[in-house]
Motif scaffolding. Structure first.
Motif, PDB file in Angstrom:
ATOM      1  N   GLU A 257      42.052  -5.271  41.924  1.00  0.00           N
ATOM      2  CA  GLU A 257      42.271  -3.823  41.946  1.00  0.00           C
ATOM      3  C   GLU A 257      42.829  -3.323  40.618  1.00  0.00           C
ATOM      4  OE1 GLU A 257      41.382  -1.420  44.059  1.00  0.00           O
ATOM      5  OE2 GLU A 257      40.405  -2.946  45.253  1.00  0.00           O
ATOM      6  N   ILE A 258      43.626  -4.149  39.946  1.00  0.00           N
ATOM      7  CA  ILE A 258      44.147  -3.767  38.633  1.00  0.00           C
ATOM      8  C   ILE A 258      42.977  -3.570  37.676  1.00  0.00           C
ATOM      9  CG2 ILE A 258      45.565  -4.509  36.681  1.00  0.00           C
ATOM     10  CD1 ILE A 258      47.164  -6.210  38.727  1.00  0.00           C
ATOM     11  N   LEU A 259      42.055  -4.508  37.718  1.00  0.00           N
ATOM     12  CA  LEU A 259      40.871  -4.422  36.864  1.00  0.00           C
ATOM     13  C   LEU A 259      40.042  -3.191  37.211  1.00  0.00           C
ATOM     14  CD1 LEU A 259      39.071  -5.960  34.737  1.00  0.00           C
ATOM     15  CD2 LEU A 259      37.856  -6.850  36.725  1.00  0.00           C
ATOM     16  N   PHE A 260      39.839  -2.921  38.494  1.00  0.00           N
ATOM     17  CA  PHE A 260      39.031  -1.785  38.923  1.00  0.00           C
ATOM     18  C   PHE A 260      39.606  -0.467  38.417  1.00  0.00           C
ATOM     19  CE2 PHE A 260      37.660  -4.296  42.941  1.00  0.00           C
ATOM     20  CZ  PHE A 260      36.768  -5.033  42.184  1.00  0.00           C
ATOM     21  N   LYS A 261      40.922  -0.364  38.371  1.00  0.00           N
ATOM     22  CA  LYS A 261      41.541   0.875  37.926  1.00  0.00           C
ATOM     23  C   LYS A 261      41.353   1.101  36.433  1.00  0.00           C
ATOM     24  CE  LYS A 261      44.889   1.136  41.615  1.00  0.00           C
ATOM     25  NZ  LYS A 261      46.271   1.228  42.022  1.00  0.00           N
TER      26      LYS A 261
ATOM     27  N   LEU B 200      32.772  -9.990  45.379  1.00  0.00           N
ATOM     28  CA  LEU B 200      32.094 -11.150  45.958  1.00  0.00           C
ATOM     29  C   LEU B 200      31.803 -12.215  44.899  1.00  0.00           C
ATOM     30  CD1 LEU B 200      29.687  -9.332  48.432  1.00  0.00           C
ATOM     31  CD2 LEU B 200      31.721 -10.680  49.008  1.00  0.00           C
ATOM     32  N   LEU B 201      31.445 -11.785  43.711  1.00  0.00           N
ATOM     33  CA  LEU B 201      31.205 -12.732  42.617  1.00  0.00           C
ATOM     34  C   LEU B 201      32.485 -13.500  42.289  1.00  0.00           C
ATOM     35  CD1 LEU B 201      29.043 -13.652  40.507  1.00  0.00           C
ATOM     36  CD2 LEU B 201      30.117 -12.014  38.952  1.00  0.00           C
ATOM     37  N   LEU B 202      33.609 -12.791  42.236  1.00  0.00           N
ATOM     38  CA  LEU B 202      34.888 -13.431  41.931  1.00  0.00           C
ATOM     39  C   LEU B 202      35.327 -14.386  43.036  1.00  0.00           C
ATOM     40  CD1 LEU B 202      36.857 -10.443  40.400  1.00  0.00           C
ATOM     41  CD2 LEU B 202      35.822 -12.375  39.206  1.00  0.00           C
TER      42      LEU B 202
ATOM     43  N   GLU C  75      31.041 -15.435  30.117  1.00  0.00           N
ATOM     44  CA  GLU C  75      31.874 -14.520  29.332  1.00  0.00           C
ATOM     45  C   GLU C  75      32.707 -13.615  30.233  1.00  0.00           C
ATOM     46  OE1 GLU C  75      29.688 -12.319  26.392  1.00  0.00           O
ATOM     47  OE2 GLU C  75      29.059 -14.138  25.337  1.00  0.00           O
ATOM     48  N   LEU C  76      32.144 -13.219  31.359  1.00  0.00           N
ATOM     49  CA  LEU C  76      32.880 -12.396  32.323  1.00  0.00           C
ATOM     50  C   LEU C  76      34.120 -13.126  32.812  1.00  0.00           C
ATOM     51  CD1 LEU C  76      33.158  -9.981  34.353  1.00  0.00           C
ATOM     52  CD2 LEU C  76      31.772 -11.350  35.906  1.00  0.00           C
ATOM     53  N   PHE C  77      33.950 -14.379  33.237  1.00  0.00           N
ATOM     54  CA  PHE C  77      35.089 -15.145  33.745  1.00  0.00           C
ATOM     55  C   PHE C  77      36.122 -15.402  32.653  1.00  0.00           C
ATOM     56  CE2 PHE C  77      32.116 -16.699  37.218  1.00  0.00           C
ATOM     57  CZ  PHE C  77      32.646 -15.837  38.168  1.00  0.00           C
ATOM     58  N   GLU C  78      35.670 -15.637  31.424  1.00  0.00           N
ATOM     59  CA  GLU C  78      36.603 -15.824  30.310  1.00  0.00           C
ATOM     60  C   GLU C  78      37.395 -14.545  30.050  1.00  0.00           C
ATOM     61  OE1 GLU C  78      37.539 -18.554  28.389  1.00  0.00           O
ATOM     62  OE2 GLU C  78      36.502 -19.571  30.038  1.00  0.00           O
ATOM     63  N   LYS C  79      36.707 -13.416  30.078  1.00  0.00           N
ATOM     64  CA  LYS C  79      37.379 -12.130  29.853  1.00  0.00           C
ATOM     65  C   LYS C  79      38.394 -11.857  30.965  1.00  0.00           C
ATOM     66  CE  LYS C  79      36.853  -7.461  28.463  1.00  0.00           C
ATOM     67  NZ  LYS C  79      36.244  -6.824  27.334  1.00  0.00           N
ATOM     68  N   LEU C  80      38.024 -12.140  32.202  1.00  0.00           N
ATOM     69  CA  LEU C  80      38.941 -11.917  33.316  1.00  0.00           C
ATOM     70  C   LEU C  80      40.145 -12.846  33.223  1.00  0.00           C
ATOM     71  CD1 LEU C  80      36.461 -11.349  36.262  1.00  0.00           C
ATOM     72  CD2 LEU C  80      37.746  -9.645  34.953  1.00  0.00           C
ATOM     73  N   LYS C  81      39.897 -14.071  32.796  1.00  0.00           N
ATOM     74  CA  LYS C  81      40.996 -15.021  32.625  1.00  0.00           C
ATOM     75  C   LYS C  81      41.966 -14.503  31.562  1.00  0.00           C
ATOM     76  CE  LYS C  81      41.000 -19.203  30.515  1.00  0.00           C
ATOM     77  NZ  LYS C  81      40.455 -20.517  30.178  1.00  0.00           N
TER      78      LYS C  81
ATOM     79  N   ARG D 177      43.888 -11.440  32.887  1.00  0.00           N
ATOM     80  CA  ARG D 177      44.991 -11.791  33.785  1.00  0.00           C
ATOM     81  C   ARG D 177      46.152 -12.411  33.032  1.00  0.00           C
ATOM     82  NH1 ARG D 177      41.986 -13.889  39.273  1.00  0.00           N
ATOM     83  NH2 ARG D 177      41.351 -11.825  39.950  1.00  0.00           N
ATOM     84  N   GLN D 178      45.885 -13.216  32.015  1.00  0.00           N
ATOM     85  CA  GLN D 178      46.952 -13.837  31.244  1.00  0.00           C
ATOM     86  C   GLN D 178      47.766 -12.794  30.499  1.00  0.00           C
ATOM     87  OE1 GLN D 178      44.946 -16.769  28.875  1.00  0.00           O
ATOM     88  NE2 GLN D 178      45.125 -18.328  30.457  1.00  0.00           N
ATOM     89  N   THR D 179      47.124 -11.743  30.000  1.00  0.00           N
ATOM     90  CA  THR D 179      47.867 -10.713  29.281  1.00  0.00           C
ATOM     91  C   THR D 179      48.739  -9.883  30.213  1.00  0.00           C
ATOM     92  OG1 THR D 179      46.024  -9.157  29.395  1.00  0.00           O
ATOM     93  CG2 THR D 179      46.189 -10.508  27.415  1.00  0.00           C
ATOM     94  N   ASN D 180      48.397  -9.869  31.485  1.00  0.00           N
ATOM     95  CA  ASN D 180      49.181  -9.091  32.456  1.00  0.00           C
ATOM     96  C   ASN D 180      50.164  -9.950  33.245  1.00  0.00           C
ATOM     97  OD1 ASN D 180      48.046  -6.467  32.054  1.00  0.00           O
ATOM     98  ND2 ASN D 180      46.164  -7.285  32.897  1.00  0.00           N
TER      99      ASN D 180
END
Length: 99
Positions: free
Chosen positions: A13-17, A31-33, A70-76, A79-82
């Motif tokens: 939800e943080i990402l969605f916002k 679902l992908l996540l 690349e999507l999973f790397e970006k999400l990782k 999340r690490q920055t937050n």
């Protein structure tokens, strides 16, 4: 407090916002996540696999990535920055619950 609990229960939800995803793109990304493949996502959402791929293309464009890796790397990285912020919220939430 419910908003804080929901954010830990649903961290996407943080990402969605922070990005302009449509409701259906949110469904596809969620679902992908969770590990679903394109065919499984299509079946669960009652849409064609080509439609899932179109949504994924839009998601990739919005996040400026080229593929799932690349999507999973970006999400990782996202999340690490937050993590410090989330750790502080977690501490405060635990403190409030135990009071």
């Amino acid at each position: 407090i419910k908003n804080i609990i929901d954010r830990f229960t649903h961290p996407e939800e943080i990402l969605f916002k922070n990005y302009n995803f449509s409701p259906r793109e949110k469904d596809v990304l969620t679902l992908l996540l969770r590990g679903d493949r394109i065919k499984e996502i299509a079946n669960k959402l009652f849409i064609a696999e080509s439609t899932v791929k179109e949504h994924l293309s839009s998601i990739y464009a919005e996040l400026n990535v080229k593929n799932k890796y690349e999507l999973f790397e970006k999400l990782k990285d996202y999340r690490q920055t937050n993590i410090e912020y989330e750790s502080l919220l977690s501490y405060l939430l635990n403190h409030l619950i135990n009071e």
